[in-house]
Write an enzyme that holds these catalytic residues in place. Sequence first.
Site, PDB file in Angstrom:
ATOM      1  CD  GLU A  41      22.517  48.540  29.014  1.00 21.33           C
ATOM      2  OE1 GLU A  41      21.624  48.926  29.787  1.00 21.33           O
ATOM      3  OE2 GLU A  41      23.704  48.340  29.369  1.00 21.33           O
ATOM      4  NE  ARG A  45      16.311  53.522  31.657  1.00 21.20           N
ATOM      5  CZ  ARG A  45      17.136  54.339  32.283  1.00 21.20           C
ATOM      6  NH1 ARG A  45      17.130  55.627  31.970  1.00 21.20           N
ATOM      7  NH2 ARG A  45      17.959  53.898  33.200  1.00 21.20           N
ATOM      8  CE  LYS A 129      22.507  49.100  35.130  1.00 23.72           C
ATOM      9  NZ  LYS A 129      21.348  49.171  34.220  1.00 23.72           N
TER      10      LYS A 129
END
Length: 208
Positions: A41, A45, A129
């Site tokens: 993943e 960011r 999630k």
Amino acid sequence: MTLPTLRIAQLKIMPVITLDRAEDSVPLGRLLADNGLPAAEITFRSAVAADAIRRLREAQPDMLISAGTVLNREQVQAAKQAGADFVVSPGFNPNTVHACQELDMPIIPGVNNPSTIEAALEMDLTTLKFFPAEASGGVNMIRALQGPFGQLGFMPTGGIHAGNIREYLALPGVIACGGSWMVDKALINAGNWDEVARLIRQAVALVQ
């Protein structure tokens, strides 16, 4: 829009990766695949995320690749164009979900309370999630949520490490956990690939 839930559940860990250099995704992807964890993943960011995903997809066409920390429509589009299999978001943003559904891009949105879970269910999302996992009550909170929401599959992320991942995976509704300890950015930036490989092998052994 088919989420590769089975592959995620088989691996049990989704390595959460933040890169400063897009080119590092290729040797890192090779290490992950060679040491029993063919998944990544890559988070938005970092400004190099889309390029890193693109490079990794070209180098590892069979790898399970997601785009993480996806916050808006533009990032959904970038992830799709780069070749991500699905996206992961830290929270539940209906606009981001709509963008994914329009582009036939699977999404695992972040939730940590009953209200966001019900909003996700309204949009036919059942793999979610749980974030930030430890700060939101951890194992006990997930166990409490599984009472009214037993149909869900959770991917806890945030504060997961080698010392607690087994506790999370022992919960029946947890399909996998997101974690970054085996793909530590400092080690990647230093080019300490031997240590990264050791941590990947250790993580895989922990969940087998």
